[in-house]
Design a protein around this motif. Structure first.
Motif, PDB file in Angstrom:
ATOM      1  N   UNK A  17       0.804  -1.224   0.000  1.00  0.00           N
ATOM      2  CA  UNK A  17       0.000   0.000   0.000  1.00  0.00           C
ATOM      3  C   UNK A  17       0.837   1.274   0.000  1.00  0.00           C
ATOM      4  N   UNK A  18       1.879   1.314   0.831  1.00  0.00           N
ATOM      5  CA  UNK A  18       2.617   2.566   1.004  1.00  0.00           C
ATOM      6  C   UNK A  18       3.891   2.625   0.178  1.00  0.00           C
ATOM      7  N   UNK A  19       4.566   1.500   0.011  1.00  0.00           N
ATOM      8  CA  UNK A  19       5.833   1.510  -0.706  1.00  0.00           C
ATOM      9  C   UNK A  19       5.688   1.141  -2.181  1.00  0.00           C
ATOM     10  N   UNK A  20       4.521   0.618  -2.562  1.00  0.00           N
ATOM     11  CA  UNK A  20       4.307   0.252  -3.959  1.00  0.00           C
ATOM     12  C   UNK A  20       5.220  -0.854  -4.431  1.00  0.00           C
ATOM     13  N   UNK A  21       5.566  -1.777  -3.525  1.00  0.00           N
ATOM     14  CA  UNK A  21       6.489  -2.856  -3.886  1.00  0.00           C
ATOM     15  C   UNK A  21       5.843  -3.782  -4.916  1.00  0.00           C
ATOM     16  N   UNK A  30      14.836   3.673 -12.117  1.00  0.00           N
ATOM     17  CA  UNK A  30      15.487   3.084 -10.943  1.00  0.00           C
ATOM     18  C   UNK A  30      15.040   3.833  -9.688  1.00  0.00           C
ATOM     19  N   UNK A  31      14.693   3.089  -8.659  1.00  0.00           N
ATOM     20  CA  UNK A  31      14.292   3.710  -7.405  1.00  0.00           C
ATOM     21  C   UNK A  31      15.488   4.327  -6.689  1.00  0.00           C
ATOM     22  N   UNK A  66       9.120  -6.280 -20.545  1.00  0.00           N
ATOM     23  CA  UNK A  66       7.746  -6.337 -20.038  1.00  0.00           C
ATOM     24  C   UNK A  66       7.028  -5.009 -20.262  1.00  0.00           C
ATOM     25  N   UNK A  67       7.765  -3.902 -20.192  1.00  0.00           N
ATOM     26  CA  UNK A  67       7.167  -2.590 -20.417  1.00  0.00           C
ATOM     27  C   UNK A  67       6.819  -2.383 -21.882  1.00  0.00           C
ATOM     28  N   UNK A  68       7.719  -2.817 -22.774  1.00  0.00           N
ATOM     29  CA  UNK A  68       7.460  -2.679 -24.206  1.00  0.00           C
ATOM     30  C   UNK A  68       6.266  -3.530 -24.624  1.00  0.00           C
ATOM     31  N   UNK A  69       6.246  -4.789 -24.167  1.00  0.00           N
ATOM     32  CA  UNK A  69       5.159  -5.678 -24.557  1.00  0.00           C
ATOM     33  C   UNK A  69       3.867  -5.363 -23.808  1.00  0.00           C
ATOM     34  N   UNK A 112       4.606   2.719 -16.916  1.00  0.00           N
ATOM     35  CA  UNK A 112       4.442   2.213 -15.553  1.00  0.00           C
ATOM     36  C   UNK A 112       5.390   1.034 -15.370  1.00  0.00           C
ATOM     37  N   UNK A 113       6.380   1.213 -14.506  1.00  0.00           N
ATOM     38  CA  UNK A 113       7.415   0.199 -14.333  1.00  0.00           C
ATOM     39  C   UNK A 113       7.230  -0.621 -13.083  1.00  0.00           C
ATOM     40  N   UNK A 114       8.339  -1.089 -12.533  1.00  0.00           N
ATOM     41  CA  UNK A 114       8.300  -1.940 -11.346  1.00  0.00           C
ATOM     42  C   UNK A 114       7.650  -1.216 -10.174  1.00  0.00           C
ATOM     43  N   UNK A 115       6.856  -1.968  -9.414  1.00  0.00           N
ATOM     44  CA  UNK A 115       6.216  -1.385  -8.246  1.00  0.00           C
ATOM     45  C   UNK A 115       5.171  -0.353  -8.578  1.00  0.00           C
ATOM     46  N   UNK A 116       4.713  -0.325  -9.826  1.00  0.00           N
ATOM     47  CA  UNK A 116       3.700   0.646 -10.232  1.00  0.00           C
ATOM     48  C   UNK A 116       4.214   2.059 -10.357  1.00  0.00           C
ATOM     49  N   UNK A 117       5.535   2.243 -10.367  1.00  0.00           N
ATOM     50  CA  UNK A 117       6.109   3.586 -10.468  1.00  0.00           C
ATOM     51  C   UNK A 117       6.045   4.074 -11.916  1.00  0.00           C
TER      52      UNK A 117
END
Length: 310
Positions: free
Chosen positions: A24-28, A282-283, A167-170, A186-191
């Protein structure tokens, strides 16, 4: 998540609460959540066996360094590598900090200050500028059908020209075409991040869309397989595998290597590290800093091969 039976109901609930907190908070990302759940559940099971029974949350938050080291020694003894153990310890620290905030009378200093095992970070393996261009051309030449060749070229150009993960391209939907000058990814962790799209990338995607025999209706995948379904990433991996064998490139010349090449070539051309971090999504800047080591290594290779006194 199913926790081992040795873990007390109180500890299971705390672990579930921590994982929900991360979501919920970190978007992992869900893969990260699954790995952390497995790591911490294993740690809690070890403590229950090692200390002869289940304990309250305050005791779990106040684990002494001797017990933590015993857990780490067990992990190494069963073949867990330094990199994986460092990740597990990171998960344990995060969970312990969560417990310490909620359990009165606890002292989490020993766990939170513990140092993980040292390991050598794997450096990215980019292609040269010429190698990246050759890969794009050779991969596209594998297909017998023009629309498939255009599709493969478009996907690989997006990996290299925009630094996207496969995964982002496809994952792009059909309504992404025609590509804008700036793409929201929208990448890893919904960022989310904004990625500039080069004219060549827009052009290759437009050519693919023109030749694609399937209806690219809104809400459907942009990139399609032979039967019209979503394109399987394994197909792009296979195409690149054949191309690298023809070109004599190493096994590290994978779809992800195109993203590495994007970052390395930007850095070599004077790109700002913070800007590259944003483009890659990158985070942490420390992840992006791996490319500075690659650039320095390549510079040293050039120096040693070209300097008259080398």
């Amino acid at each position: 998540m199913t926790a081992p039976a040795l873990i007390s109901p109180q500890a299971r609930d705390a672990l579930s609460g921590w994982l929900d907190h991360l979501r919920a908070l970190d978007g992992a990302a869900e893969k990260t959540i699954t790995a952390y759940a497995r790591d911490v559940a294993g740690y809690l099971s070890f403590l229950a066996r090692h200390r002869g029974g289940t304990e309250g949350l305050a005791a779990l938050a106040s684990v002494p360094l001797t017990d933590l080291r015993a857990w780490m020694a067990q992990e190494r003894a069963r073949g867990v590598g330094a990199r994986s153990l460092a990740r597990s310890l990171s998960a344990v620290k995060g969970f312990t900090a969560y417990l310490a905030d909620r359990a009165g009378g606890s002292d989490a200093t020993a766990v939170l200050s513990a140092r993980g095992p040292k390991f050598r970070r794997k450096l990215p393996r980019p292609l040269s500028v010429e190698g990246a261009a050759d890969m794009i051309d050779t991969a596209a030449a594998q297909a017998a059908e023009p629309w498939v060749a255009a599709r493969d070229r478009a996907v690989i150009v997006l990996l290299y020209g925009c630094g996207l993960r496969i995964s982002e391209a496809l994952g792009l939907a059909a309504e992404a075409h025609p590509l804008p000058e700036v793409l929201r990814i929208t990448g890893k962790g919904g960022k989310e991040r904004l990625v500039p799209v080069l004219p060549v990338a827009r052009g290759t995607v437009a050519e693919y869309a023109r030749l694609c025999p399937f209806d690219l209706a809104p809400g459907t995948p942009l990139f399609r397989g032979q039967r019209g379904g979503p394109l399987n990433p394994r197909l792009i991996q296979s195409v690149m595998e054949k191309a690298r064998m023809q070109l004599g490139l190493p096994a590290t010349a994978t779809p992800h290597a195109m993203r590495h090449s994007f970052a390395t070539h930007l850095l070599s051309a004077g790109g700002d590290l913070r800007a590259i971090q944003e483009l890659l999504g990158h985070a942490s800047l420390s992840t992006t800093q791996a490319y500075t080591a690659v650039d320095a290594a390549r510079l040293m290779e050039v120096y040693q091969s070209a300097h008259p006194r080398a």
